[in-house]
Design a protein around this motif. Structure first.
Motif, PDB file in Angstrom:
ATOM      1  N   ARG A  62       0.843  -1.207   0.000  1.00 46.62           N
ATOM      2  CA  ARG A  62       0.000   0.000   0.000  1.00 46.62           C
ATOM      3  C   ARG A  62       0.875   1.253   0.000  1.00 46.62           C
ATOM      4  O   ARG A  62       0.614   2.196  -0.751  1.00 46.62           O
ATOM      5  CB  ARG A  62      -0.930  -0.022   1.207  1.00 46.62           C
ATOM      6  N   GLU A  63       1.932   1.268   0.816  1.00 47.14           N
ATOM      7  CA  GLU A  63       2.830   2.429   0.865  1.00 47.14           C
ATOM      8  C   GLU A  63       3.551   2.614  -0.471  1.00 47.14           C
ATOM      9  O   GLU A  63       3.690   3.734  -0.961  1.00 47.14           O
ATOM     10  CB  GLU A  63       3.850   2.267   1.991  1.00 47.14           C
ATOM     11  N   ARG A  64       3.983   1.511  -1.060  1.00 47.30           N
ATOM     12  CA  ARG A  64       4.682   1.561  -2.343  1.00 47.30           C
ATOM     13  C   ARG A  64       3.761   2.131  -3.427  1.00 47.30           C
ATOM     14  O   ARG A  64       4.162   2.996  -4.213  1.00 47.30           O
ATOM     15  CB  ARG A  64       5.139   0.150  -2.713  1.00 47.30           C
ATOM     16  N   ASP A  65       2.525   1.638  -3.462  1.00 45.13           N
ATOM     17  CA  ASP A  65       1.561   2.134  -4.446  1.00 45.13           C
ATOM     18  C   ASP A  65       1.272   3.623  -4.246  1.00 45.13           C
ATOM     19  O   ASP A  65       1.153   4.374  -5.210  1.00 45.13           O
ATOM     20  CB  ASP A  65       0.255   1.340  -4.380  1.00 45.13           C
ATOM     21  N   GLU A  66       1.176   4.047  -2.989  1.00 45.62           N
ATOM     22  CA  GLU A  66       0.931   5.453  -2.690  1.00 45.62           C
ATOM     23  C   GLU A  66       2.096   6.331  -3.149  1.00 45.62           C
ATOM     24  O   GLU A  66       1.891   7.380  -3.768  1.00 45.62           O
ATOM     25  CB  GLU A  66       0.690   5.639  -1.195  1.00 45.62           C
ATOM     26  N   LEU A 110       4.341   5.610  -5.481  1.00 39.82           N
ATOM     27  CA  LEU A 110       4.379   5.617  -6.947  1.00 39.82           C
ATOM     28  C   LEU A 110       3.311   6.555  -7.505  1.00 39.82           C
ATOM     29  O   LEU A 110       3.552   7.267  -8.483  1.00 39.82           O
ATOM     30  CB  LEU A 110       4.182   4.204  -7.499  1.00 39.82           C
ATOM     31  N   GLY A 111       2.153   6.577  -6.873  1.00 40.71           N
ATOM     32  CA  GLY A 111       1.093   7.488  -7.308  1.00 40.71           C
ATOM     33  C   GLY A 111       1.497   8.949  -7.143  1.00 40.71           C
ATOM     34  O   GLY A 111       1.268   9.770  -8.038  1.00 40.71           O
ATOM     35  N   ARG A 112       2.093   9.266  -6.005  1.00 40.93           N
ATOM     36  CA  ARG A 112       2.555  10.646  -5.770  1.00 40.93           C
ATOM     37  C   ARG A 112       3.606  11.047  -6.800  1.00 40.93           C
ATOM     38  O   ARG A 112       3.583  12.159  -7.331  1.00 40.93           O
ATOM     39  CB  ARG A 112       3.156  10.782  -4.378  1.00 40.93           C
ATOM     40  N   LEU A 113       4.556  10.133  -7.043  1.00 39.19           N
ATOM     41  CA  LEU A 113       5.628  10.441  -7.996  1.00 39.19           C
ATOM     42  C   LEU A 113       5.090  10.578  -9.411  1.00 39.19           C
ATOM     43  O   LEU A 113       5.489  11.485 -10.149  1.00 39.19           O
ATOM     44  CB  LEU A 113       6.714   9.358  -7.930  1.00 39.19           C
ATOM     45  N   THR A 114       4.168   9.707  -9.795  1.00 42.94           N
ATOM     46  CA  THR A 114       3.564   9.787 -11.122  1.00 42.94           C
ATOM     47  C   THR A 114       2.844  11.128 -11.291  1.00 42.94           C
ATOM     48  O   THR A 114       2.996  11.798 -12.315  1.00 42.94           O
ATOM     49  CB  THR A 114       2.569   8.625 -11.327  1.00 42.94           C
ATOM     50  N   GLU A 115       2.092  11.515 -10.273  1.00 38.90           N
ATOM     51  CA  GLU A 115       1.383  12.801 -10.320  1.00 38.90           C
ATOM     52  C   GLU A 115       2.368  13.962 -10.400  1.00 38.90           C
ATOM     53  O   GLU A 115       2.174  14.906 -11.165  1.00 38.90           O
ATOM     54  CB  GLU A 115       0.497  12.950  -9.088  1.00 38.90           C
ATOM     55  N   HIS A 116       3.437  13.897  -9.598  1.00 35.18           N
ATOM     56  CA  HIS A 116       4.447  14.956  -9.594  1.00 35.18           C
ATOM     57  C   HIS A 116       5.054  15.134 -10.991  1.00 35.18           C
ATOM     58  O   HIS A 116       5.146  16.251 -11.497  1.00 35.18           O
ATOM     59  CB  HIS A 116       5.550  14.625  -8.587  1.00 35.18           C
ATOM     60  N   TYR A 117       5.470  14.020 -11.588  1.00 38.85           N
ATOM     61  CA  TYR A 117       6.116  14.112 -12.898  1.00 38.85           C
ATOM     62  C   TYR A 117       5.142  14.552 -13.987  1.00 38.85           C
ATOM     63  O   TYR A 117       5.508  15.314 -14.873  1.00 38.85           O
ATOM     64  CB  TYR A 117       6.794  12.788 -13.270  1.00 38.85           C
ATOM     65  N   SER A 118       3.892  14.108 -13.917  1.00 35.88           N
ATOM     66  CA  SER A 118       2.937  14.544 -14.941  1.00 35.88           C
ATOM     67  C   SER A 118       2.599  16.020 -14.774  1.00 35.88           C
ATOM     68  O   SER A 118       2.427  16.737 -15.756  1.00 35.88           O
ATOM     69  CB  SER A 118       1.672  13.683 -14.903  1.00 35.88           C
ATOM     70  N   ARG A 119       2.528  16.497 -13.530  1.00 37.87           N
ATOM     71  CA  ARG A 119       2.250  17.907 -13.279  1.00 37.87           C
ATOM     72  C   ARG A 119       3.371  18.797 -13.794  1.00 37.87           C
ATOM     73  O   ARG A 119       3.143  19.901 -14.265  1.00 37.87           O
ATOM     74  CB  ARG A 119       2.060  18.125 -11.778  1.00 37.87           C
ATOM     75  N   HIS A 120       4.611  18.292 -13.686  1.00 40.06           N
ATOM     76  CA  HIS A 120       5.762  19.058 -14.155  1.00 40.06           C
ATOM     77  C   HIS A 120       6.132  18.734 -15.599  1.00 40.06           C
ATOM     78  O   HIS A 120       7.174  19.179 -16.092  1.00 40.06           O
ATOM     79  CB  HIS A 120       6.962  18.808 -13.238  1.00 40.06           C
ATOM     80  N   ARG A 121       5.284  17.960 -16.236  1.00 38.10           N
ATOM     81  CA  ARG A 121       5.490  17.563 -17.642  1.00 38.10           C
ATOM     82  C   ARG A 121       6.891  17.012 -17.872  1.00 38.10           C
ATOM     83  O   ARG A 121       7.576  17.373 -18.821  1.00 38.10           O
ATOM     84  CB  ARG A 121       5.194  18.712 -18.583  1.00 38.10           C
ATOM     85  N   VAL A 180      10.544   0.344  -1.415  1.00 40.89           N
ATOM     86  CA  VAL A 180       9.782   1.382  -0.714  1.00 40.89           C
ATOM     87  C   VAL A 180      10.729   2.459  -0.187  1.00 40.89           C
ATOM     88  O   VAL A 180      10.450   3.650  -0.310  1.00 40.89           O
ATOM     89  CB  VAL A 180       8.947   0.778   0.437  1.00 40.89           C
ATOM     90  N   GLU A 181      11.857   2.037   0.379  1.00 38.90           N
ATOM     91  CA  GLU A 181      12.810   3.007   0.917  1.00 38.90           C
ATOM     92  C   GLU A 181      13.386   3.889  -0.182  1.00 38.90           C
ATOM     93  O   GLU A 181      13.529   5.103  -0.010  1.00 38.90           O
ATOM     94  CB  GLU A 181      13.939   2.283   1.668  1.00 38.90           C
ATOM     95  N   GLN A 182      13.708   3.300  -1.326  1.00 38.10           N
ATOM     96  CA  GLN A 182      14.221   4.088  -2.446  1.00 38.10           C
ATOM     97  C   GLN A 182      13.164   5.063  -2.943  1.00 38.10           C
ATOM     98  O   GLN A 182      13.477   6.219  -3.243  1.00 38.10           O
ATOM     99  CB  GLN A 182      14.651   3.161  -3.586  1.00 38.10           C
ATOM    100  N   LEU A 183      11.923   4.624  -3.026  1.00 36.10           N
ATOM    101  CA  LEU A 183      10.840   5.509  -3.462  1.00 36.10           C
ATOM    102  C   LEU A 183      10.641   6.650  -2.470  1.00 36.10           C
ATOM    103  O   LEU A 183      10.430   7.795  -2.862  1.00 36.10           O
ATOM    104  CB  LEU A 183       9.533   4.724  -3.617  1.00 36.10           C
ATOM    105  N   ARG A 184      10.725   6.324  -1.183  1.00 36.35           N
ATOM    106  CA  ARG A 184      10.557   7.353  -0.148  1.00 36.35           C
ATOM    107  C   ARG A 184      11.643   8.419  -0.274  1.00 36.35           C
ATOM    108  O   ARG A 184      11.364   9.619  -0.229  1.00 36.35           O
ATOM    109  CB  ARG A 184      10.605   6.692   1.226  1.00 36.35           C
ATOM    110  N   ARG A 185      12.904   7.977  -0.448  1.00 35.03           N
ATOM    111  CA  ARG A 185      14.010   8.936  -0.592  1.00 35.03           C
ATOM    112  C   ARG A 185      13.841   9.773  -1.855  1.00 35.03           C
ATOM    113  O   ARG A 185      14.081  10.986  -1.846  1.00 35.03           O
ATOM    114  CB  ARG A 185      15.352   8.200  -0.622  1.00 35.03           C
ATOM    115  N   HIS A 186      13.429   9.139  -2.943  1.00 37.80           N
ATOM    116  CA  HIS A 186      13.239   9.877  -4.197  1.00 37.80           C
ATOM    117  C   HIS A 186      12.118  10.903  -4.041  1.00 37.80           C
ATOM    118  O   HIS A 186      12.252  12.046  -4.484  1.00 37.80           O
ATOM    119  CB  HIS A 186      12.937   8.912  -5.345  1.00 37.80           C
ATOM    120  N   TRP A 187      11.020  10.514  -3.387  1.00 35.01           N
ATOM    121  CA  TRP A 187       9.908  11.434  -3.174  1.00 35.01           C
ATOM    122  C   TRP A 187      10.369  12.635  -2.349  1.00 35.01           C
ATOM    123  O   TRP A 187      10.038  13.773  -2.668  1.00 35.01           O
ATOM    124  CB  TRP A 187       8.737  10.726  -2.491  1.00 35.01           C
TER     125      TRP A 187
END
Length: 79
Positions: A34-38, A40-51, A63-70
């Motif tokens: 669930r955390e991983r999906d959340e 990924l959703g935040r990152l996908t939204e971020h990148y699409s918003r910034h084109r 999950v840890e890598q995604l958290r650090r990247h976010w």
């Protein structure tokens, strides 16, 4: 405000720690998924918003890598 948010998060985590009828390992795997999906959703939204294009391989990150990247892409937060 931050303390209240933290306490609410801790309470939610305790409620989700071991749903009735679900083994501890299975519950932990469900929480991680669930955390991983959340994230990924935040990152996908971020990148699409910034084109911008999402980095390759992000879908295979832990999950840890995604958290650090976010944390690195969302910028400074205002408390």
């Amino acid at each position: 405000d931050g303390d209240l948010r933290r306490k609410a998060l801790e309470a939610a985590e305790r409620r989700n720690a071991a749903p009735p009828g679900v083994a501890q390992a299975r519950a932990a795997a469900m929480r991680e998924r669930r955390e991983r999906d959340e994230l990924l959703g935040r990152l996908t939204e971020h990148y699409s918003r910034h084109r911008a294009e999402m980095p390759m391989g992000l879908n295979m990150a832990s999950v840890e890598q995604l958290r650090r990247h976010w944390e690195s892409v969302r910028g400074p937060t205002v408390d």
